[in-house]
Design a protein around this motif. Structure first.
Motif, PDB file in Angstrom:
ATOM      1  N   THR A 142      -2.354   2.903  -5.781  1.00  0.00           N
ATOM      2  CA  THR A 142      -2.686   1.876  -6.764  1.00  0.00           C
ATOM      3  C   THR A 142      -4.188   1.878  -6.979  1.00  0.00           C
ATOM      4  N   LYS A 143      -4.607   1.605  -8.208  1.00  0.00           N
ATOM      5  CA  LYS A 143      -6.030   1.674  -8.518  1.00  0.00           C
ATOM      6  C   LYS A 143      -6.394   0.621  -9.564  1.00  0.00           C
ATOM      7  N   PRO A 144      -6.826  -0.559  -9.138  1.00  0.00           N
ATOM      8  CA  PRO A 144      -7.335  -1.555 -10.080  1.00  0.00           C
ATOM      9  C   PRO A 144      -8.659  -1.079 -10.674  1.00  0.00           C
ATOM     10  N   ASN A 145      -9.139  -1.788 -11.676  1.00  0.00           N
ATOM     11  CA  ASN A 145     -10.491  -1.520 -12.163  1.00  0.00           C
ATOM     12  C   ASN A 145     -11.477  -1.722 -11.018  1.00  0.00           C
ATOM     13  N   ILE A 146     -12.434  -0.810 -10.878  1.00  0.00           N
ATOM     14  CA  ILE A 146     -13.351  -0.840  -9.730  1.00  0.00           C
ATOM     15  C   ILE A 146     -14.176  -2.118  -9.719  1.00  0.00           C
ATOM     16  N   ILE A 147     -14.680  -2.517 -10.877  1.00  0.00           N
ATOM     17  CA  ILE A 147     -15.437  -3.767 -10.988  1.00  0.00           C
ATOM     18  C   ILE A 147     -14.503  -4.814 -11.580  1.00  0.00           C
ATOM     19  N   SER A 148     -14.033  -5.740 -10.750  1.00  0.00           N
ATOM     20  CA  SER A 148     -13.069  -6.727 -11.229  1.00  0.00           C
ATOM     21  C   SER A 148     -13.176  -7.997 -10.401  1.00  0.00           C
ATOM     22  N   ALA A 154      -9.271  -5.395  -3.256  1.00  0.00           N
ATOM     23  CA  ALA A 154      -8.739  -4.049  -3.503  1.00  0.00           C
ATOM     24  C   ALA A 154      -9.544  -3.334  -4.577  1.00  0.00           C
ATOM     25  N   ARG A 155      -9.928  -2.095  -4.283  1.00  0.00           N
ATOM     26  CA  ARG A 155     -10.466  -1.187  -5.289  1.00  0.00           C
ATOM     27  C   ARG A 155      -9.549   0.014  -5.481  1.00  0.00           C
ATOM     28  N   SER A 156      -8.940   0.472  -4.432  1.00  0.00           N
ATOM     29  CA  SER A 156      -7.903   1.502  -4.536  1.00  0.00           C
ATOM     30  C   SER A 156      -7.142   1.575  -3.216  1.00  0.00           C
ATOM     31  N   SER A 157      -5.926   2.108  -3.282  1.00  0.00           N
ATOM     32  CA  SER A 157      -5.077   2.234  -2.091  1.00  0.00           C
ATOM     33  C   SER A 157      -4.307   3.538  -2.194  1.00  0.00           C
ATOM     34  N   GLU A 158      -4.285   4.289  -1.100  1.00  0.00           N
ATOM     35  CA  GLU A 158      -3.538   5.539  -1.061  1.00  0.00           C
ATOM     36  C   GLU A 158      -2.842   5.672   0.291  1.00  0.00           C
ATOM     37  N   VAL A 159      -1.565   6.000   0.238  1.00  0.00           N
ATOM     38  CA  VAL A 159      -0.788   6.292   1.441  1.00  0.00           C
ATOM     39  C   VAL A 159      -0.054   7.599   1.204  1.00  0.00           C
ATOM     40  N   LEU A 160      -0.084   8.475   2.176  1.00  0.00           N
ATOM     41  CA  LEU A 160       0.578   9.766   2.095  1.00  0.00           C
ATOM     42  C   LEU A 160       1.419   9.991   3.341  1.00  0.00           C
ATOM     43  N   SER A 161       2.624  10.499   3.166  1.00  0.00           N
ATOM     44  CA  SER A 161       3.449  10.908   4.298  1.00  0.00           C
ATOM     45  C   SER A 161       4.122  12.227   3.971  1.00  0.00           C
ATOM     46  N   VAL A 162       4.307  13.061   4.976  1.00  0.00           N
ATOM     47  CA  VAL A 162       5.094  14.284   4.869  1.00  0.00           C
ATOM     48  C   VAL A 162       6.010  14.324   6.088  1.00  0.00           C
ATOM     49  N   ASN A 163       7.320  14.376   5.850  1.00  0.00           N
ATOM     50  CA  ASN A 163       8.312  14.251   6.909  1.00  0.00           C
ATOM     51  C   ASN A 163       9.199  15.492   6.929  1.00  0.00           C
ATOM     52  N   ALA A 164       9.294  16.137   8.101  1.00  0.00           N
ATOM     53  CA  ALA A 164      10.189  17.283   8.286  1.00  0.00           C
ATOM     54  C   ALA A 164      11.283  16.893   9.269  1.00  0.00           C
ATOM     55  N   THR A 165      12.548  17.105   8.880  1.00  0.00           N
ATOM     56  CA  THR A 165      13.682  16.658   9.695  1.00  0.00           C
ATOM     57  C   THR A 165      14.704  17.768   9.870  1.00  0.00           C
ATOM     58  N   LYS A 350       4.053 -15.132  -0.482  1.00  0.00           N
ATOM     59  CA  LYS A 350       3.280 -15.457   0.713  1.00  0.00           C
ATOM     60  C   LYS A 350       2.437 -14.282   1.200  1.00  0.00           C
ATOM     61  N   ASP A 351       2.792 -13.028   0.783  1.00  0.00           N
ATOM     62  CA  ASP A 351       2.023 -11.877   1.241  1.00  0.00           C
ATOM     63  C   ASP A 351       1.771 -10.840   0.141  1.00  0.00           C
ATOM     64  N   ARG A 352       2.103 -11.169  -1.107  1.00  0.00           N
ATOM     65  CA  ARG A 352       1.860 -10.229  -2.211  1.00  0.00           C
ATOM     66  C   ARG A 352       0.353 -10.072  -2.414  1.00  0.00           C
ATOM     67  N   SER A 353      -0.084  -8.850  -2.618  1.00  0.00           N
ATOM     68  CA  SER A 353      -1.515  -8.568  -2.743  1.00  0.00           C
ATOM     69  C   SER A 353      -1.791  -7.748  -3.991  1.00  0.00           C
ATOM     70  N   ILE A 354      -3.073  -7.610  -4.296  1.00  0.00           N
ATOM     71  CA  ILE A 354      -3.478  -6.769  -5.418  1.00  0.00           C
ATOM     72  C   ILE A 354      -3.208  -5.309  -5.100  1.00  0.00           C
ATOM     73  N   ARG A 355      -3.312  -4.943  -3.819  1.00  0.00           N
ATOM     74  CA  ARG A 355      -3.050  -3.556  -3.426  1.00  0.00           C
ATOM     75  C   ARG A 355      -1.620  -3.146  -3.727  1.00  0.00           C
ATOM     76  N   LEU A 356      -0.675  -4.018  -3.443  1.00  0.00           N
ATOM     77  CA  LEU A 356       0.738  -3.715  -3.614  1.00  0.00           C
ATOM     78  C   LEU A 356       1.449  -4.942  -4.158  1.00  0.00           C
TER      79      LEU A 356
END
Length: 426
Positions: A142-148, A154-165, A350-356
């Protein structure tokens, strides 16, 4: 199988390890692991089907596939998440009355993404079946406008996963099959925010990664009557020991944090009504309530309160129904499908954020499969997600609240997903 075919098969299965690139998407948990079941809103995804992507949710479905098969899935996620600011106060003073404060709109925080997945199955004998899957079960961008007006959260959020099963399935008889597997998962997170409310505030970045975390998967496939299937799947929690840096402007320090990603249980059913028509359903539970607050430590083992990761999610639920129909009488090898689903988000006001800024959503999907010949097949699926509008209230009691800045806004979101796959039987 000839020696040449064995070599080709082994080469293709090995290639599965390297064809799943980095994937980021507009949601933390990624369900988009199958093009065929994308067209069903994932109804019945834990039962045996022509697609081998079902082994992601229920490894016992590996026992439904003879010989050697490989499948590649590619999903394109097109999210839209508009966050509108209603009010921001700093120590009780409206943000607009503070000289030099950033008051700009947050805008659309969604980022388009590509999500790949790869699968392989091999029948060792009449009872033992082997499977392998490479996926990205978690992702976020997620990426809001940097100046806001919300930059301090939040300015940006990144999550990455790679799963081998890798997995092994046992077919006890025509009624019962079971399977177990080992998950090996890489996980990375990068969260950025502003150090203050000014338009010139520097960026605070928390970056962490784990080489590999381990978990398990298990499944049961029951066929009580001809044409009836019941599938039960389980994916275990995975603990990640994240090492990284906390950067504030030009300065940085090493940090460490432990995260535990949730387990999931799903139950699916498939009922054959006629030789051409099948009805399907799925119920899914994810234990997001274990995803609470996680401390961040510096290299001396001291807690850094300003970098704490607060979530406090609730459990997540998903329910869907669908149907598919074989059109062999009109177009040989063609199957069409459609599905409808509803997802109860683990995130609430109760826990919603700008990030997510996640909310409950309705899934509407359609798709088709075409069997080109006895070896090669194609799948195509499309979903539109109608997300419910809801509020963001970051203040006292909210896990992201910094004790000073109170943010109030609302979010309107929708998502379009297109998935395509091909599979080959050697």
């Amino acid at each position: 199988m000839t020696g040449g075919n064995r070599y080709l098969a082994a080469t293709c299965l090995t290639a599965l390890l390297f064809t799943s690139g980095e994937a980021l998407a507009g949601a933390f948990a990624l369900r988009e692991q199958s093009a065929a079941f994308q067209g069903l809103s994932f109804a019945g995804y834990g039962t045996a089907s022509n697609t081998i992507s079902t082994i992601f949710w229920n490894p016992a479905t590996v026992t439904a596939h003879d010989g050697l098969k490989a499948e590649s899935v590619n999903s394109f996620i097109l999210p839209n998440g508009d966050v509108d600011t209603n009010s921001v106060t700093v120590g009780g003073i409206p943000l607009g009355l503070i000289p030099g404060a950033a008051t700009g709109e947050i805008g659309d925080v969604g980022v388009n993404a590509w999500l790949p997945g790869s699968y392989g199955t091999y029948q060792y004998n009449d009872q033992i079946y082997l499977g392998f899957a490479v996926n990205a079960p978690y992702g976020l961008s997620t990426k809001p406008n940097i100046i806001s007006a919300g930059q301090i959260y939040a300015r940006s959020s990144e999550v990455l996963s790679v799963n081998a099963t890798p997995m092994v399935g046992v077919k006890l008889n025509e009624m019962f099959s079971f399977a177990i597997g080992l998950q090996a998962q890489y996980f990375q997170v990068r969260l950025k925010s502003a150090s203050g409310i000014s338009t010139t505030s520097s960026t605070v970045e928390l970056r962490g990664e784990d080489n590999v975390g381990f978990g398990g998967t298990a499944g049961l496939l029951i066929t009580p009557l001809q044409g009836t299937q019941i599938g039960i799947g389980y994916r275990s929690p995975i603990r990640h020991d994240l090492d990284g840096q906390l950067k504030v402007g030009a300065s940085s320090q090493n940090i460490n944090a432990d995260l535990v990603l949730p387990e999931q249980v799903n139950v699916s059913i498939q009922q054959e009504v006629t030789p051409e028509l099948r009805l399907m359903g799925t119920f899914e539970w994810t234990n997001w309530s274990r995803f609470g607050n996680f401390n961040v430590f510096n290299q001396s083992g001291i807690v850094l309160p300003q970098a704490a990761l607060g979530f406090q999610y609730s459990d997540g639920y998903f329910l869907s129904f669908g149907a598919e129909y074989d059109f062999d009488e009109h177009v040989d090898g063609l199957t069409v499908r459609a599905g409808l689903g509803y997802e109860w988000s683990p995130i609430s006001e109760k826990d919603r954020s700008i990030r997510l800024p996640d909310t409950n959503r309705v899934w509407v999907s359609a798709g088709a499969s075409y069997e080109y010949n006895e070896n090669l097949s194609f799948d195509l699926g499309y979903s539109h997600l109608f997300a419910e509008s809801d509020d963001i209230n970051i203040g006292p009691g909210h896990p992201a609240y910094n004790g000073v800045v109170i943010y109030q806004g609302d979010v309107e979101a929708s998502v379009d997903i297109i998935s395509a796959a091909f599979r080959y039987k050697f």
